[in-house]
Design an enzyme around this catalytic site. Structure first.
Site, PDB file in Angstrom:
ATOM      1  CG  MET A   1     -10.260  -2.392  11.409  1.00  0.00           C
ATOM      2  SD  MET A   1      -8.852  -1.801  10.515  1.00  0.00           S
ATOM      3  CE  MET A   1      -9.175  -0.021  10.875  1.00  0.00           C
TER       4      MET A   1
ATOM      5  CE1 TYR B   1     -10.599  -9.118   5.955  1.00  0.00           C
ATOM      6  CE2 TYR B   1     -10.954 -11.421   5.413  1.00  0.00           C
ATOM      7  CZ  TYR B   1     -10.554 -10.322   5.028  1.00  0.00           C
ATOM      8  OH  TYR B   1      -9.782 -10.177   3.940  1.00  0.00           O
TER       9      TYR B   1
ATOM     10  CB  ALA C   1      -0.236   4.272  15.714  1.00  0.00           C
TER      11      ALA C   1
ATOM     12  CG  ASN D   1      -7.734   0.631  -0.916  1.00  0.00           C
ATOM     13  OD1 ASN D   1      -7.846   1.777  -1.240  1.00  0.00           O
ATOM     14  ND2 ASN D   1      -8.650  -0.066  -0.108  1.00  0.00           N
TER      15      ASN D   1
ATOM     16  CE  LYS E   1      -3.872  -2.095   2.000  1.00  0.00           C
ATOM     17  NZ  LYS E   1      -5.202  -1.986   2.971  1.00  0.00           N
TER      18      LYS E   1
ATOM     19  N   GLY F   1     -14.050  -7.578  10.660  1.00  0.00           N
ATOM     20  CA  GLY F   1     -14.035  -6.568   9.717  1.00  0.00           C
ATOM     21  C   GLY F   1     -14.559  -7.106   8.151  1.00  0.00           C
TER      22      GLY F   1
HETATM   23  P1  NDP Z   1       0.527  -2.565  10.431  1.00  0.00           P
HETATM   24  O1  NDP Z   1       1.408  -3.560  10.502  1.00  0.00           O
HETATM   25  O2  NDP Z   1       0.858  -1.179   9.531  1.00  0.00           O
HETATM   26  O3  NDP Z   1       0.120  -1.944  11.901  1.00  0.00           O
HETATM   27  C1  NDP Z   1       0.211  -2.823  12.932  1.00  0.00           C
HETATM   28  C2  NDP Z   1      -0.273  -2.340  14.473  1.00  0.00           C
HETATM   29  O4  NDP Z   1      -0.648  -3.190  15.136  1.00  0.00           O
HETATM   30  C3  NDP Z   1       0.510  -1.269  15.023  1.00  0.00           C
HETATM   31  O5  NDP Z   1       0.061  -0.179  15.541  1.00  0.00           O
HETATM   32  C4  NDP Z   1       1.474  -2.182  16.118  1.00  0.00           C
HETATM   33  O6  NDP Z   1       1.743  -1.565  17.076  1.00  0.00           O
HETATM   34  C5  NDP Z   1      -0.082  -2.960  16.369  1.00  0.00           C
HETATM   35  N1  NDP Z   1       0.416  -4.147  16.975  1.00  0.00           N
HETATM   36  C6  NDP Z   1       0.992  -5.420  16.215  1.00  0.00           C
HETATM   37  N2  NDP Z   1       1.105  -6.484  17.285  1.00  0.00           N
HETATM   38  C7  NDP Z   1       0.856  -6.077  18.207  1.00  0.00           C
HETATM   39  C8  NDP Z   1       0.685  -6.732  19.532  1.00  0.00           C
HETATM   40  N3  NDP Z   1       1.126  -7.911  19.836  1.00  0.00           N
HETATM   41  N4  NDP Z   1       0.159  -6.044  20.590  1.00  0.00           N
HETATM   42  C9  NDP Z   1      -0.232  -4.710  20.453  1.00  0.00           C
HETATM   43  N5  NDP Z   1      -0.163  -3.947  19.353  1.00  0.00           N
HETATM   44  C10 NDP Z   1       0.374  -4.686  18.215  1.00  0.00           C
HETATM   45  O7  NDP Z   1      -0.759  -3.271   9.889  1.00  0.00           O
HETATM   46  P2  NDP Z   1      -2.113  -2.595   9.505  1.00  0.00           P
HETATM   47  O8  NDP Z   1      -2.424  -1.404  10.059  1.00  0.00           O
HETATM   48  O9  NDP Z   1      -1.901  -2.574   7.802  1.00  0.00           O
HETATM   49  O10 NDP Z   1      -3.160  -3.644   9.909  1.00  0.00           O
HETATM   50  C11 NDP Z   1      -3.652  -3.969  10.847  1.00  0.00           C
HETATM   51  C12 NDP Z   1      -4.904  -4.822  10.734  1.00  0.00           C
HETATM   52  O11 NDP Z   1      -6.082  -4.530  10.100  1.00  0.00           O
HETATM   53  C13 NDP Z   1      -4.570  -6.292  10.505  1.00  0.00           C
HETATM   54  O12 NDP Z   1      -5.198  -7.212  11.152  1.00  0.00           O
HETATM   55  C14 NDP Z   1      -5.361  -6.445   9.024  1.00  0.00           C
HETATM   56  O13 NDP Z   1      -5.643  -7.507   8.518  1.00  0.00           O
HETATM   57  C15 NDP Z   1      -6.576  -5.413   9.305  1.00  0.00           C
HETATM   58  N6  NDP Z   1      -7.053  -4.737   8.213  1.00  0.00           N
HETATM   59  C16 NDP Z   1      -8.257  -5.093   7.746  1.00  0.00           C
HETATM   60  C17 NDP Z   1      -8.917  -4.364   6.724  1.00  0.00           C
HETATM   61  C18 NDP Z   1     -10.507  -4.823   6.303  1.00  0.00           C
HETATM   62  O14 NDP Z   1     -10.824  -4.483   5.317  1.00  0.00           O
HETATM   63  N7  NDP Z   1     -11.115  -5.372   7.117  1.00  0.00           N
HETATM   64  C19 NDP Z   1      -8.264  -3.221   5.836  1.00  0.00           C
HETATM   65  C20 NDP Z   1      -7.105  -3.226   6.284  1.00  0.00           C
HETATM   66  C21 NDP Z   1      -6.211  -3.571   7.486  1.00  0.00           C
HETATM   67  P3  NDP Z   1       3.280  -0.722  17.298  1.00  0.00           P
HETATM   68  O15 NDP Z   1       3.198   0.421  16.385  1.00  0.00           O
HETATM   69  O16 NDP Z   1       3.369  -0.806  18.492  1.00  0.00           O
HETATM   70  O17 NDP Z   1       4.050  -1.727  16.424  1.00  0.00           O
END
Ligand code: NDP
Length: 274
Positions: free
Chosen positions: A220, A222, A129, A88, A67, A242
């Site tokens: 988010m 699913y 975030a 996207n 993305k 999601g």
């Molecule tokens: P990123 O990798 O960009 O971000 C991951 C986020 O999750 C960060 O904020 C990270 O925190 C946090 N994180 C990861 N592991 C942990 C943990 N064990 N405990 C606490 N926080 C954690 O991922 P995306 O933002 O791209 O995706 C996030 C989710 O959203 C995914 O599950 C994805 O499948 C879902 N999604 C669903 C969509 C839909 O259409 N339904 C569309 C887009 C995404 P930190 O900053 O501290 O690392």
């Protein structure tokens, strides 16, 4: 008959439901389209994109991890793609590549249309975030909640992200706050999990107090019950996954490409039944 060509690009890509969703939308209008899943090499996204452009594809959806590269590859960006810092949905128009981001709109439409919740005037908690969280903030602010609190494991990342949206929050009269997970101490109307913790079946260190019986707890993710969903369910909140967001973001991409608004409820329902 000329068949318009579309695709979704990712790595991995096998799991993607986008071809089924777009074909279901197209059949609602008697349209014939081709829509493929394309696995791009991790170091070959721009080559994949250029090939599709040359081969006359009309548009492509982009999923993990491309993305941000799609954002860089876009010649023109919509306001919501600029705010998200990620793309996207790409449209090929003549020599131009136009980038958009429909994820946030997909989330908001799912909450409003299928979960029958309003966001205006409500207290919203956004967990995470990363790319997904960043993509939904502007569409959430546009709904004018009273409060949008962002909590993340890395607090600095949440602070940096929120700073980008301060003007948008002010113009929509939304109170924007940043918090650590363990300092969250009140309940919210809607709690959105935009972390990827559920992928590893990890629980978030949030207290049950964020959930009340009137709360919509929206993950988010699913396709599986996450620890976040389990915690929210045990606290008697209403729980959403999601899937609706996925279908609604696809519907917005379909609208960008075809100028048509498909029925999403029937597509969501058919996935829930399988
Ligand atoms: P990123 O990798 O960009 O971000 C991951 C986020 O999750 C960060 O904020 C990270 O925190 C946090 N994180 C990861 N592991 C942990 C943990 N064990 N405990 C606490 N926080 C954690 O991922 P995306 O933002 O791209 O995706 C996030 C989710 O959203 C995914 O599950 C994805 O499948 C879902 N999604 C669903 C969509 C839909 O259409 N339904 C569309 C887009 C995404 P930190 O900053 O501290 O690392």
């Amino acid at each position: 008959m000329f068949t318009e060509k579309f695709a979704v690009i990712g790595h991995p890509i096998e799991h993607s439901k986008s071809p089924v969703i777009h074909q279901a939308f197209a059949s609602q209008f008697g349209k014939s389209i081709s829509y493929e899943k394309l696995l791009s090499p991790l170091d070959g996204f721009s080559e994949t994109l250029n090939r599709l452009h040359l081969e006359g594809y009309r548009g492509v959806n982009i999923t993990v991890p491309f993305k941000f590269e799609a954002y860089e590859a876009s010649h023109t960006l919509s306001d919501r793609a600029t705010a998200a810092g990620a793309v996207n949905t790409l449209s090929f128009k003549d020599q131009q590549i136009i980038g958009d981001n429909t994820d946030g709109c997909g989330l908001v439409n799912d909450i409003l249309k299928h979960w029958h919740r309003t966001i205006e005037g409500k207290q919203i908690l956004l967990l995470g975030a990363g790319g997904a969280a960043q993509g939904v903030i502007l569409p959430l602010l546009a709904q004018k909640p009273a409060l949008l609190t962002v909590a993340n494991r890395s607090l600095d990342k949440a602070r940096t992200m929120v700073e980008r949206f301060e003007a948008g929050a002010k113009s929509n009269q939304v109170k924007l706050a940043v918090q650590t997970f363990d300092n969250l101490a009140e309940n919210y109307d809607i709690v959105i999990n935009a972390t990827s913790a559920g992928l590893q079946a990890e629980a978030l260190p949030i207290k049950d107090v964020v959930f009340a019986h009137h709360t919509l707890a929206y993950d988010m993710m699913y396709g599986r019950e996450t620890p976040f969903m389990q915690q929210a369910r045990a606290a008697e909140a209403q729980v959403a996954d999601g899937l609706g967001m996925l279908v609604e973001q696809a519907a917005e991409a379909f609208y960008i490409w075809h100028g048509l608004r498909p029925d999403t409820a029937s597509v969501i329902q058919s996935f829930r039944q399988t």
